[in-house]
Design an enzyme around this catalytic site. Structure first.
Site, PDB file in Angstrom:
ATOM      1  CG  HIS A  62       5.449  29.854  -1.876  1.00 37.17           C
ATOM      2  ND1 HIS A  62       4.649  29.407  -0.850  1.00 37.17           N
ATOM      3  CD2 HIS A  62       4.987  31.090  -2.180  1.00 37.17           C
ATOM      4  CE1 HIS A  62       3.761  30.324  -0.551  1.00 37.17           C
ATOM      5  NE2 HIS A  62       3.935  31.370  -1.355  1.00 37.17           N
ATOM      6  CE  LYS A  72       8.594  22.967  -1.827  1.00 32.67           C
ATOM      7  NZ  LYS A  72       8.073  24.241  -2.317  1.00 32.67           N
ATOM      8  CE1 TYR A 132       3.350  21.553   2.192  1.00 38.26           C
ATOM      9  CE2 TYR A 132       5.636  21.648   1.568  1.00 38.26           C
ATOM     10  CZ  TYR A 132       4.525  22.243   2.116  1.00 38.26           C
ATOM     11  OH  TYR A 132       4.600  23.531   2.592  1.00 38.26           O
ATOM     12  CG  ASP A 170       1.726  33.550  -1.136  1.00 38.21           C
ATOM     13  OD1 ASP A 170       1.049  32.513  -0.995  1.00 38.21           O
ATOM     14  OD2 ASP A 170       2.917  33.640  -0.782  1.00 38.21           O
TER      15      ASP A 170
HETATM   16  C1  LIG Z   1       7.127  26.594   4.475  1.00 39.41           C
HETATM   17  C2  LIG Z   1       7.348  26.757   5.956  1.00 39.41           C
HETATM   18  C3  LIG Z   1       6.756  27.776   6.680  1.00 39.41           C
HETATM   19  N1  LIG Z   1       6.983  27.874   8.028  1.00 39.41           N
HETATM   20  C4  LIG Z   1       6.315  28.938   8.759  1.00 39.41           C
HETATM   21  C5  LIG Z   1       6.517  30.340   8.223  1.00 39.41           C
HETATM   22  C6  LIG Z   1       5.208  31.031   8.576  1.00 39.41           C
HETATM   23  O1  LIG Z   1       5.271  31.502   9.918  1.00 39.41           O
HETATM   24  C7  LIG Z   1       4.171  29.907   8.511  1.00 39.41           C
HETATM   25  C8  LIG Z   1       3.398  29.891   7.211  1.00 39.41           C
HETATM   26  O2  LIG Z   1       4.337  29.948   6.163  1.00 39.41           O
HETATM   27  P1  LIG Z   1       3.851  30.248   4.692  1.00 39.41           P
HETATM   28  O3  LIG Z   1       2.808  31.336   4.697  1.00 39.41           O
HETATM   29  O4  LIG Z   1       5.079  30.459   3.844  1.00 39.41           O
HETATM   30  O5  LIG Z   1       3.147  28.858   4.307  1.00 39.41           O
HETATM   31  P2  LIG Z   1       2.669  28.456   2.847  1.00 39.41           P
HETATM   32  O6  LIG Z   1       2.065  29.619   2.129  1.00 39.41           O
HETATM   33  O7  LIG Z   1       1.850  27.226   3.020  1.00 39.41           O
HETATM   34  O8  LIG Z   1       4.015  28.094   2.111  1.00 39.41           O
HETATM   35  C9  LIG Z   1       4.225  26.819   1.517  1.00 39.41           C
HETATM   36  O9  LIG Z   1       3.371  26.744   0.421  1.00 39.41           O
HETATM   37  C10 LIG Z   1       3.890  26.352  -0.815  1.00 39.41           C
HETATM   38  C11 LIG Z   1       2.815  25.908  -1.732  1.00 39.41           C
HETATM   39  C12 LIG Z   1       5.066  25.494  -0.801  1.00 39.41           C
HETATM   40  O10 LIG Z   1       5.294  24.661  -1.684  1.00 39.41           O
HETATM   41  C13 LIG Z   1       6.071  25.756   0.227  1.00 39.41           C
HETATM   42  O11 LIG Z   1       6.441  24.541   0.854  1.00 39.41           O
HETATM   43  C14 LIG Z   1       5.693  26.735   1.245  1.00 39.41           C
HETATM   44  O12 LIG Z   1       6.173  27.976   0.759  1.00 39.41           O
HETATM   45  O13 LIG Z   1       4.922  28.694   8.639  1.00 39.41           O
HETATM   46  C15 LIG Z   1       7.790  26.989   8.712  1.00 39.41           C
HETATM   47  O14 LIG Z   1       7.967  27.091   9.947  1.00 39.41           O
HETATM   48  N2  LIG Z   1       8.403  25.980   8.018  1.00 39.41           N
HETATM   49  C16 LIG Z   1       8.214  25.829   6.667  1.00 39.41           C
HETATM   50  O15 LIG Z   1       8.779  24.870   6.074  1.00 39.41           O
END
Ligand SMILES: Cc1cn([C@H]2C[C@H](O)[C@@H](COP(=O)(O)OP(=O)(O)O[C@H]3O[C@H](C)C(=O)[C@H](O)[C@H]3O)O2)c(=O)[nH]c1=O
Length: 181
Positions: A62, A72, A132, A170
């Site tokens: 991401h 980060k 992070y 993803d």
């Molecule tokens: C990143 C983020 C997500 N969200 C919400 C959006 C979705 O409803 C839920 C899960 O989001 P997501 O599936 O994108 O989470 P990850 O797959 O852990 O994403 C992260 O994982 C990778 C490895 C990263 O480096 C990024 O910081 C980030 O993209 O949290 C938020 O409310 N705030 C945030 O800052």
């Protein structure tokens, strides 16, 4: 605090100085002045994130685009991950190159990932807690990424493909060449 260069410009491994005594241990998980003195970078983290994942979960690759790009500083609070950073800065000498490092609560290592990089991690133990710091706020409209098994990046996740757990989002990320050809 020890700073180690990686093969990617401006991407560092940080190992805190762990102070142990008969109660357990203490370490400064982040110290802005020491960070800036050692890296010669100014940093202003504005958001902390935390996620818990089961073994085999892969989150990434991401990044946020444009003005919402994020640097980060990532670490593990419980369990272990294989953490991966990819340099997506077109003018960088290490453009398209990646770096991987195991982060866990034994080595207490952290990885600093600058703006312009993609980030992802593979979870190696159940109930791993990942934490992070980000130097820019979350902006859903600026989210982008690259498919974890993109052949141009050729990242070795060191894990059986059939045992990986990814979100539908993803699994539908674009290929590197869709974004940078
Ligand atoms: C990143 C983020 C997500 N969200 C919400 C959006 C979705 O409803 C839920 C899960 O989001 P997501 O599936 O994108 O989470 P990850 O797959 O852990 O994403 C992260 O994982 C990778 C490895 C990263 O480096 C990024 O910081 C980030 O993209 O949290 C938020 O409310 N705030 C945030 O800052």
């Amino acid at each position: 605090m020890i700073i180690e260069q990686t093969n990617l410009e401006d991407c560092f491994i940080i190992t805190p100085n762990v102070l142990e005594d008969d109660r357990g241990y203490f370490f400064e998980s982040f110290n802005r002045k020491k960070f800036e003195d050692l890296t010669d970078m100014n940093i202003d983290f504005v958001q902390d994130n935390q996620s818990k994942s089961s073994k085999g979960v892969l989150r990434g690759l991401h990044f946020q685009k444009g003005d919402y790009a994020q640097a980060k500083l990532v670490r593990v609070l419980k369990g272990s991950v294989l953490d991966v950073a990819v340099d997506l800065r077109p003018n960088s000498k290490t453009f398209s190159k990646s770096f991987s490092v195991k982060l866990d609560t034994i080595n207490n290592k952290q990885l600093f990932i600058p703006r312009g990089f993609a980030h992802g991690f593979l979870v190696l133990e159940n109930d791993t807690i990942f934490s992070y710091k980000c130097d820019n706020y979350y902006n859903k409209l600026s989210e982008s990424g690259i498919l974890y098994n993109d052949q141009t990046l050729a990242i070795n996740w060191e894990f059986k493909e059939e045992e990986l757990i990814l979100s539908p989002k993803d699994l539908s990320l674009p290929m590197f060449n869709d974004l940078f050809s």
